[in-house]
Design a protein around this motif. Structure first.
Motif, PDB file in Angstrom:
ATOM      1  N   GLY A 288     -10.192  -2.455  -3.167  1.00 22.69           N
ATOM      2  CA  GLY A 288     -10.706  -2.544  -1.800  1.00 22.69           C
ATOM      3  C   GLY A 288     -11.024  -3.978  -1.435  1.00 22.69           C
ATOM      4  N   LYS A 289     -11.387  -4.161  -0.178  1.00 19.86           N
ATOM      5  CA  LYS A 289     -11.774  -5.480   0.310  1.00 19.86           C
ATOM      6  C   LYS A 289     -12.820  -5.299   1.392  1.00 19.86           C
ATOM      7  CE  LYS A 289      -7.765  -8.171  -0.721  1.00 19.86           C
ATOM      8  NZ  LYS A 289      -6.913  -9.238  -0.392  1.00 19.86           N
ATOM      9  N   GLY A 290     -13.570  -6.351   1.652  1.00 20.47           N
ATOM     10  CA  GLY A 290     -14.547  -6.314   2.735  1.00 20.47           C
ATOM     11  C   GLY A 290     -15.786  -5.539   2.351  1.00 20.47           C
ATOM     12  N   GLY A 291     -16.311  -4.767   3.305  1.00 21.47           N
ATOM     13  CA  GLY A 291     -17.557  -4.045   3.114  1.00 21.47           C
ATOM     14  C   GLY A 291     -17.447  -2.796   2.283  1.00 21.47           C
ATOM     15  N   VAL A 292     -16.220  -2.420   1.897  1.00 21.38           N
ATOM     16  CA  VAL A 292     -16.039  -1.224   1.069  1.00 21.38           C
ATOM     17  C   VAL A 292     -15.344  -1.624  -0.228  1.00 21.38           C
ATOM     18  CG1 VAL A 292     -15.100   1.097   0.926  1.00 21.38           C
ATOM     19  CG2 VAL A 292     -15.798   0.202   3.151  1.00 21.38           C
ATOM     20  N   SER A 293     -15.977  -1.289  -1.340  1.00 19.02           N
ATOM     21  CA  SER A 293     -15.397  -1.552  -2.648  1.00 19.02           C
ATOM     22  C   SER A 293     -14.851  -0.241  -3.204  1.00 19.02           C
ATOM     23  CB  SER A 293     -16.476  -2.095  -3.592  1.00 19.02           C
ATOM     24  OG  SER A 293     -16.007  -2.107  -4.927  1.00 19.02           O
ATOM     25  N   TYR A 294     -13.594  -0.267  -3.637  1.00 21.02           N
ATOM     26  CA  TYR A 294     -12.974   0.881  -4.293  1.00 21.02           C
ATOM     27  C   TYR A 294     -12.624   0.439  -5.707  1.00 21.02           C
ATOM     28  CZ  TYR A 294     -12.167   2.548   0.493  1.00 21.02           C
ATOM     29  OH  TYR A 294     -12.320   2.953   1.797  1.00 21.02           O
ATOM     30  N   ARG A 295     -13.337   0.935  -6.693  1.00 24.24           N
ATOM     31  CA  ARG A 295     -13.079   0.576  -8.090  1.00 24.24           C
ATOM     32  C   ARG A 295     -12.421   1.773  -8.761  1.00 24.24           C
ATOM     33  NH1 ARG A 295     -17.944  -0.904 -10.808  1.00 24.24           N
ATOM     34  NH2 ARG A 295     -16.612  -1.896 -12.324  1.00 24.24           N
ATOM     35  N   GLN A 296     -11.137   1.647  -9.004  1.00 22.90           N
ATOM     36  CA  GLN A 296     -10.299   2.730  -9.510  1.00 22.90           C
ATOM     37  C   GLN A 296     -10.320   2.813 -11.032  1.00 22.90           C
ATOM     38  OE1 GLN A 296      -6.137   3.329  -7.962  1.00 22.90           O
ATOM     39  NE2 GLN A 296      -5.747   2.107  -9.778  1.00 22.90           N
ATOM     40  N   VAL A 297     -10.324   4.028 -11.532  1.00 24.05           N
ATOM     41  CA  VAL A 297     -10.190   4.251 -12.970  1.00 24.05           C
ATOM     42  C   VAL A 297      -8.708   4.106 -13.296  1.00 24.05           C
ATOM     43  CG1 VAL A 297     -10.476   5.878 -14.876  1.00 24.05           C
ATOM     44  CG2 VAL A 297     -12.172   5.820 -13.025  1.00 24.05           C
ATOM     45  N   GLY A 298      -8.356   3.081 -14.052  1.00 26.57           N
ATOM     46  CA  GLY A 298      -6.961   2.816 -14.403  1.00 26.57           C
ATOM     47  C   GLY A 298      -6.380   1.695 -13.566  1.00 26.57           C
ATOM     48  N   GLU A 299      -5.452   0.969 -14.163  1.00 26.86           N
ATOM     49  CA  GLU A 299      -4.826  -0.152 -13.469  1.00 26.86           C
ATOM     50  C   GLU A 299      -3.736   0.293 -12.516  1.00 26.86           C
ATOM     51  OE1 GLU A 299      -3.495  -2.856 -16.451  1.00 26.86           O
ATOM     52  OE2 GLU A 299      -5.514  -3.272 -17.158  1.00 26.86           O
ATOM     53  N   THR A 300      -3.039   1.349 -12.865  1.00 29.94           N
ATOM     54  CA  THR A 300      -1.942   1.830 -12.044  1.00 29.94           C
ATOM     55  C   THR A 300      -1.978   3.352 -11.996  1.00 29.94           C
ATOM     56  OG1 THR A 300       0.468   1.897 -11.774  1.00 29.94           O
ATOM     57  CG2 THR A 300      -0.359   1.738 -14.023  1.00 29.94           C
ATOM     58  N   MET A 301      -1.469   3.895 -10.929  1.00 29.68           N
ATOM     59  CA  MET A 301      -1.435   5.346 -10.783  1.00 29.68           C
ATOM     60  C   MET A 301      -0.045   5.909 -11.079  1.00 29.68           C
ATOM     61  SD  MET A 301      -4.467   6.459 -10.072  1.00 29.68           S
ATOM     62  CE  MET A 301      -4.872   5.365 -11.421  1.00 29.68           C
ATOM     63  N   VAL A 302       0.855   5.057 -11.551  1.00 30.41           N
ATOM     64  CA  VAL A 302       2.205   5.501 -11.879  1.00 30.41           C
ATOM     65  C   VAL A 302       2.129   6.606 -12.928  1.00 30.41           C
ATOM     66  CG1 VAL A 302       4.403   4.818 -12.893  1.00 30.41           C
ATOM     67  CG2 VAL A 302       3.246   3.302 -11.293  1.00 30.41           C
ATOM     68  N   GLY A 303       2.747   7.725 -12.620  1.00 29.43           N
ATOM     69  CA  GLY A 303       2.780   8.854 -13.538  1.00 29.43           C
ATOM     70  C   GLY A 303       1.501   9.671 -13.539  1.00 29.43           C
ATOM     71  N   ARG A 304       0.557   9.343 -12.680  1.00 35.63           N
ATOM     72  CA  ARG A 304      -0.705  10.073 -12.598  1.00 35.63           C
ATOM     73  C   ARG A 304      -0.703  10.962 -11.366  1.00 35.63           C
ATOM     74  NH1 ARG A 304      -4.722   8.461 -16.583  1.00 35.63           N
ATOM     75  NH2 ARG A 304      -3.671   6.815 -17.714  1.00 35.63           N
TER      76      ARG A 304
END
Length: 182
Positions: free
Chosen positions: A85-101
């Motif tokens: 994410g950027k700005g006022g909203v942070s999105y911290r994802q579990v995993g570096e990539t979602m390929v195959g997920r």
């Protein structure tokens, strides 16, 4: 063999650490366009794909030669979550990539007054979350609720929706969506 353009676009976007919103802005298309391509709900023309890839930037040849790394990691420390994410909203994802997920899990943080934008989000799949702290205004279609710690939501993501932090402290939640769309 059929080429999965959506999965490949998601992998390239994640490799370059871009959110769907940021890529859409750079490419001059809507967020839903990126979402629909990544979920394989629509196939872009070569011209449209080139325009989107110019936002990365990456050429068509490099895009089709790109080989995403297979996700192998199982456990993640807090400092290993991937910021998308950027700005006022942070999105911290579990995993570096979602390929195959097929499931995307995100620790979200909305600063006071931050929101997902005036234009509602729309994409395929389902999403849900539990608010851990703060107060979050959630609008899905014509319904609107303010959720606090312990409250949750769960809905079909093709319904127009948006989120906004209300109150005097940042809002923290853990969300999940399927298929991965950020």
């Amino acid at each position: 063999m059929t080429l999965d353009v959506g999965q490949r676009l998601r992998a390239v976007r994640m490799e370059y650490k871009l959110s769907q919103r940021e890529l859409a802005k750079r490419a001059g298309v809507t967020n839903s366009t990126i979402s629909l391509i990544e979920s394989n709900s629509t196939n872009p023309s070569v011209g449209a794909l080139k325009r989107i890839l110019d936002g990365v930037p990456i050429g068509l040849a490099e895009f089709f030669a790109f080989t995403p790394a297979a996700a192998k990691k199982i456990f993640y420390r807090a400092d290993e979550l991937t910021e998308i994410g950027k700005g006022g909203v942070s999105y911290r994802q579990v995993g570096e990539t979602m390929v195959g997920r097929s499931l995307q899990i995100i620790m979200e943080r909305y600063e006071i007054g931050a929101d997902t934008g005036r234009i509602p989000l729309v994409h395929e799949g389902e999403e849900g979350a539990i608010v851990l702290g703060g107060r979050l205004e959630v609008t899905v279609g014509e319904e609107r609720r303010i959720l606090g710690p312990g409250d949750a939501y769960y809905f079909e993501s093709r319904r127009p929706h948006r989120f906004r932090c209300v109150g005097q402290e940042p809002c923290i939640l853990v969300s999940a969506c399927t298929p991965p769309t950020f």
